[in-house]
Motif scaffolding. Structure first.
Motif: not given
Lengths: 351, 87
Positions: A26-35, A37-48, A63-65, A192-196
Motif C-alpha cells: 500500500l502507498t497509504f496505510s493508517v494505524f490508530l493506536m495508543n501512545a 503502542g497498543t493498536i486499536y485498528g488499521r485502515y487502508g486496503s487495495r485490490s485493484d 467511521k474507523a476513526l 479482535q474488535p474489527i473497525i475496518s
C-alpha cells in the motif's frame, strides 16, 4: 481529527517492523493506536491495479476513526481484546537490516544529500522478505506469496463506506455456506474488535493455511457467532496482480512476462476452448533479469496454453504460486504458446 | 557524458557519415540526460516541498513518531499514524 495526535510517516527507513506490520504494497496505510503502542485498528486496503481507492472511502475512514476513539475511551479495560492486533516478532526489526537492503540504506532519509535515493519504499520490505526464501531455495509459504488477503477470497465483499459491513456474499462461496448474509456487521474476528476491512485482512493474513475463524456478527439487532471456514489453499485465489511487489515475482517466475486472462475473443481467435489455460502475454520485459522470457522466445500477444504439462485454467497470480512452489532458480519449465494460430514449444528458465 | 564520449572516441578516425551519426547520438544522449536530471530534480523538489507543506499545517507532525508518541502520552489522545509515500 483534533481528537488524535496525527503524524505522517513518509518512508520505511527505520520503521519498527515489530510495531508496524501492514500491507507493504500500500502507498497509504493508517494505524490508530495508543501512545503505549497498543493498536486499536488499521485502515487502508487495495485490490485493484488501476483503481487504488476502490476499497476505501472518506466515510469509511471517518467511521474507523470514530470506532478507534470508542476503543480508546474504553482502554485499558479492553487491553486483552486488542492483544491480537500486535504481530509476531519479525525476522528483522527494521527494513534496512534485511540482507537485500543492508548497506544500501540507513535509518533516516538523507535530506541534505540524495534524499530520493535514500528512501526505502514500503514494498521493498516484502521484496526483501521474498528474496530470503528464493535465495535460500526454500518454499515460499502461501502467506508470503499471497499476503493480506481481501475477504473476497472467502466470498465476503465489504462495503467500503462502512466499518466492516458485508455488502454482498458470493453465491456458492464458503462464506455463504457458513451462514453469512448481506448486511451483516462484523464486530469481532478471532476475538479482535474489527473497525475496518484492513482489520479483517490482518486476521486473515495471520490465519492458518486451513481451519476455522470465529466471527461475531451483528444482524437485525442481535449478535450471533458464525464460523469462517478456511479450506486448504484458500489464499491461492487471491489476486495479487495489482501489487507492486508482483513485479519481482514476474522476474522470478515468468522471466518478465506480464500476463492476464485471455478474453473470449482472444481465445476464439487462437481456436482455444473456454475451459483450458489461456494466459495472454500483455508485456514482455526487455532488460536484464526481466528479459529472460524474451530471450527464451516469448513474444507479446502470445497465449500460454500449457505449463509443465498442465492445461487447467490459472490466473497470473495462481501461476506465480505454481511456479514458485514447484521450481527453483535455474530450473527450466516447458510451456506451450499459441502465436498467430500456431502452437510453439518454449522453455522458460526460473530465477 | 560528452567528456566521456570525447575521451573514448578519436574523432579524426571517424568518416563523415559516422561523424553525423556520432553527433546525433551525442545529441540524443544529452537530451535524455537533461530529461533524467530534470525528473530527478522534480522528485527531489517534491520530497522537500512535501515536508515544508505538511509542517506548515500545525495539526500534523511530519515524520517524527517519537514526538507524536510523546505528545499522545502527554495529552492522553490516541495516535493517528499515516504511512504515506510522497506522491
Amino acid at each position: 481529527m483534533d481528537q488524535f495526535v496525527s503524524v505522517r510517516l513518509v518512508q520505511a527507513n527505520g520503521l519498527n517492523l515489530n510495531q508496524f506490520q501492514f500491507d507493504y504494497d500500500l502507498t497509504f496505510s493508517v494505524f490508530l493506536m495508543n501512545a503505549d503502542g497498543t493498536i486499536y485498528g488499521r485502515y487502508g486496503s487495495r485490490s485493484d491495479r488501476r483503481d487504488a481507492t476502490k476499497d476505501i472511502s472518506i466515510e469509511g475512514f471517518g467511521k474507523a476513526l470514530a470506532a478507534a476513539l470508542d476503543l480508546h475511551q474504553k482502554y485499558p479495560a479492553n487491553r486483552e481484546l486488542l492483544a491480537g492486533k500486535q504481530g509476531r516478532t519479525p525476522r528483522y526489526l527494521v527494513p534496512e537490516d534485511y540482507p537485500a537492503l543492508r548497506g544500501k540504506y540507513t535509518a533516516k532519509l538523507d535530506y541534505e544529500g540524495k534524499v530520493v535515493q535514500s528512501c526505502i519504499h514500503c514494498h521493498q520490505v516484502r521484496d526483501a522478505d521474498r528474496k530470503l526464501y528464493r535465495e535460500a531455495r526454500t518454499r515460499m509459504p502461501d502467506h508470503v506469496l499471497y499476503p493480506w488477503p481481501m475477504p473476497d477470497v472467502v466470498g465476503l465483499h465489504f462495503d467500503p463506506v462502512e466499518n466492516a459491513r458485508i455488502g454482498t456474499v458470493s453465491s456458492g462461496s464458503r462464506a455463504e455456506k457458513d451462514g453469512f448474509r448481506s448486511g451483516d456487521e462484523l464486530l469481532f474476528l478471532e476475538g479482535q474488535p474489527i473497525i475496518s476491512t484492513a482489520d479483517v485482512q490482518w486476521v486473515l493474513h495471520n490465519a492458518p493455511e486451513s481451519g476455522v475463524l470465529n466471527a461475531q456478527v451483528s444482524r437485525a439487532g442481535g449478535k450471533i457467532s458464525i464460523p469462517i471456514t478456511l479450506e486448504p489453499g484458500w489464499r491461492r485465489n487471491s489476486d495479487i496482480s495489482w501489487r507492486v511487489t508482483s513485479w519481482d515475482l514476474r522476474r522470478m517466475a515468468t522471466g518478465g512476462l506480464l500476463l492476464r486472462d485471455a478474453t473470449a475473443e482472444e481465445k476464439s481467435t487462437a481456436n482455444l476452448s473456454d475451459e483450458g489455460l489461456a494466459l495472454f502475454v500483455e508485456h514482455v520485459g526487455q532488460y536484464g533479469e526481466h528479459a529472460v522470457a524474451k530471450n527464451a522466445g516469448f513474444e507479446k500477444e502470445d497465449v500460454i496454453v500449457r505449463v509443465d504439462g498442465k492445461t487447467e485454467p490459472m490466473t497470473e497470480s495462481q501461476l506465480f504460486g505454481y511456479l514458485l512452489r514447484g521450481f527453483e532458480p535455474a530450473d527450466n519449465v516447458p510451456m506451450v504458446v499459441v502465436r498467430k494460430g500456431k502452437r510453439l514449444n518454449l522453455t522458460l528458465p526460473m530465477q | 557524458m560528452l567528456y566521456v564520449l570525447r575521451t573514448t572516441v578519436n574523432q579524426k578516425n571517424i568518416p563523415m557519415i559516422h561523424r553525423l551519426a556520432f553527433l546525433s547520438l551525442v545529441s540524443t544522449l544529452l537530451i535524455i540526460a537533461t530529461r533524467d536530471v530534470s525528473a530527478a530534480e522534480d522528485r527531489r523538489a517534491k520530497v522537500l516541498n512535501d515536508r515544508t507543506e505538511v509542517e506548515a499545517m500545525s495539526e500534523w507532525i511530519y515524520n517524527d513518531l517519537p514526538k507524536a508518541t510523546a505528545d499522545a502520552g502527554r495529552t492522553g489522545k490516541p495516535l493517528l499514524v499515516v504511512i504515506r509515500c510522497i506522491p
